[in-house]
Design an enzyme around this catalytic site. Sequence first.
Site, mmCIF file in Angstrom:
data_model
loop_
_atom_site.group_PDB
_atom_site.id
_atom_site.type_symbol
_atom_site.label_atom_id
_atom_site.label_comp_id
_atom_site.label_asym_id
_atom_site.label_seq_id
_atom_site.Cartn_x
_atom_site.Cartn_y
_atom_site.Cartn_z
ATOM 1 N N GLU A 123 -3.343 2.705 -19.997
ATOM 2 C CA GLU A 123 -2.585 1.555 -20.481
ATOM 3 C C GLU A 123 -1.502 1.136 -19.487
ATOM 4 O OE1 GLU A 123 -3.175 2.465 -25.262
ATOM 5 O OE2 GLU A 123 -1.263 2.943 -24.288
ATOM 6 N N THR A 170 -22.708 -7.392 -22.637
ATOM 7 C CA THR A 170 -22.249 -8.726 -22.266
ATOM 8 C C THR A 170 -21.497 -9.261 -23.476
ATOM 9 O OG1 THR A 170 -24.245 -9.854 -23.064
ATOM 10 C CG2 THR A 170 -24.248 -9.127 -20.754
ATOM 11 N N HIS A 171 -20.413 -9.977 -23.244
ATOM 12 C CA HIS A 171 -19.567 -10.505 -24.325
ATOM 13 C C HIS A 171 -19.044 -9.383 -25.233
ATOM 14 C CE1 HIS A 171 -21.237 -14.467 -23.259
ATOM 15 N NE2 HIS A 171 -22.422 -13.868 -23.288
ATOM 16 N N SER A 180 20.503 -5.945 3.587
ATOM 17 C CA SER A 180 19.148 -5.521 3.219
ATOM 18 C C SER A 180 18.943 -4.015 3.360
ATOM 19 C CB SER A 180 18.121 -6.249 4.095
ATOM 20 O OG SER A 180 18.352 -5.976 5.473
ATOM 21 N N ASN A 188 -3.070 9.592 -26.927
ATOM 22 C CA ASN A 188 -3.042 8.229 -26.415
ATOM 23 C C ASN A 188 -3.436 8.140 -24.936
ATOM 24 O OD1 ASN A 188 -2.021 7.389 -28.930
ATOM 25 N ND2 ASN A 188 0.077 7.821 -28.277
ATOM 26 N N LYS A 209 -2.505 11.894 -32.931
ATOM 27 C CA LYS A 209 -2.740 10.934 -31.860
ATOM 28 C C LYS A 209 -2.865 11.608 -30.485
ATOM 29 C CE LYS A 209 -2.592 6.995 -32.012
ATOM 30 N NZ LYS A 209 -1.386 6.159 -32.078
ATOM 31 N N GLN A 227 13.712 -12.541 3.839
ATOM 32 C CA GLN A 227 14.143 -11.183 3.526
ATOM 33 C C GLN A 227 13.636 -10.739 2.157
ATOM 34 O OE1 GLN A 227 18.206 -9.810 4.694
ATOM 35 N NE2 GLN A 227 18.545 -9.626 2.497
ATOM 36 N N TYR A 258 12.455 -18.728 11.588
ATOM 37 C CA TYR A 258 12.943 -17.750 10.622
ATOM 38 C C TYR A 258 14.007 -18.352 9.713
ATOM 39 C CZ TYR A 258 14.939 -13.596 8.505
ATOM 40 O OH TYR A 258 15.376 -12.681 7.593
ATOM 41 N N SER A 263 1.950 11.154 -30.053
ATOM 42 C CA SER A 263 2.851 10.297 -30.811
ATOM 43 C C SER A 263 4.014 11.122 -31.345
ATOM 44 C CB SER A 263 2.094 9.655 -31.975
ATOM 45 O OG SER A 263 2.985 9.089 -32.923
ATOM 46 N N LYS A 285 10.486 -8.022 1.389
ATOM 47 C CA LYS A 285 10.438 -6.561 1.500
ATOM 48 C C LYS A 285 10.408 -5.849 0.163
ATOM 49 C CE LYS A 285 12.519 -7.093 5.923
ATOM 50 N NZ LYS A 285 12.318 -8.548 5.732
ATOM 51 N N ASN A 330 15.125 -10.956 14.564
ATOM 52 C CA ASN A 330 13.979 -11.656 13.987
ATOM 53 C C ASN A 330 12.655 -11.037 14.414
ATOM 54 O OD1 ASN A 330 15.906 -13.315 12.927
ATOM 55 N ND2 ASN A 330 15.316 -15.155 14.061
#
Length: 458
Positions: free
Chosen positions: A289, A154-155, A22, A284, A282, A321, A316, A276, A324, A109
């Site tokens: 995003e 709304t909506h 690990s 962006n 463009k 493990q 354990y 772009s 992590k 542990n």
Amino acid sequence: MKLWGGRFTKETNQLVHNFNASISFDQKFYKQDILGSIAHVTMLEKQHILTTDEKEKIIAGLKGILEDIESGGLEITAEHEDIHSFVEANLIDRIGEPGKKLHTGRSRNDQVALDMKLYTRDEIVELNDLLKELLSVIHNIMKENTASFMPGFTHLQKAQPVTLAHHFGAYFEMFRRDRSRLRDIYDRMNYCPLGSGALAGTTYPLDRDYTAKILNFDGPTLNSMDSVSDRDYLIELLSALSTIMMHLSRFCEEIILWNSNEYQFVDIDDSYSTGSSIMPQKKNPDIAELVRGKTGRVYGALISILTTMKGIPLAYNKDMQEDKELVFDAIDTVKGCISLFTGMIDTMKFNKETMEASAKNGFTNATDAADYLVNHGVAFRDAHGIIGQLVLTCIDKNISLDELPLAEYKKISPVFDEDIYEAISMKTCVEKRNTIGAPGEQAMAQVLSINEKYLMES
């Protein structure tokens, strides 16, 4: 060096070693591992399990390792199975026999359980600070825009007029709750597992309260089996991080819409936009995003650890493990997203005239027009129908209620008079709504005062 090699007669297969190891990711909490070891040997000396000389040599060696790692003089290498064996092997190389006593009265542990708690606790503090910075930026935008009118939705349909301050205030509440969740997690997890051993404690006369105090825990954990197998606090944290990302993603979705040619409510600063490779016009909203996209990554970590933990018996098991990499990646992702999002909205420009025009053209003041009739003795259901006819007239003429001539109003209802225009102005529609939590100026002033106090005290 392996901490467990005495019982084995064969070397571990290299593929098995690599699969089992690990250190490639748990090296992330080298500092917590060393600080936990310093607290442990301090307690061992207090309990006369180590001599003062042994304690001092071990602590000096551990501090030297910490300094060398942080200065770049000591590289954490993959020849060791985990960060614990790396630190212990280096300690023995540096100070000899006393270094072999470092692990007295503990297991990997309870050691890894401690390291993960210390690391998580530190990260919660950082996350909390980042959220506070975001809230401060939102608060400043709110203060500057209590009279910046815009449509509320709304909506995804224009509904009623609000202010930019009111809209941003909704996200202030979300991120305030996120900080509250982090604080709850911190308080609930803040008990020290060190001294639990592998699962059944130890025969050494450890003072677990003392170790907990040194490491700023509220006390020791009360069941050694649970202590080494508890991952609830990580599940809670990943759940809280998922909620933070959900809030960020909702906010980003709106900013992406607002930044579009159809809305033109905001201009994202060039430093938080990209272009772009083929379309020169463009600009962006890539940061927004990407934050929206990375939300799924954090959700995935939560589902993964829930799935990992669901079939694990006490105590354990090596499956644990897997926590992590998931937690490390989720924390780093959320911290990066909060920081970038904060910078993006802090530098964003708001097209306030466009926002207000959108509110007018979306008939967001239609409810207030109906209220006008009700206040002049018309039953609400009749008023609702009258305003519906007026909206159809406006749509046919491609104008707003504010632009409709009074004669057209009177054609449908003689109740209307010149004061209808004042009654349905954006300013009037918003400022009449002054119950706490509404967008009116008095209500917003009260909320801003509460928020100001919150940011000062938290």
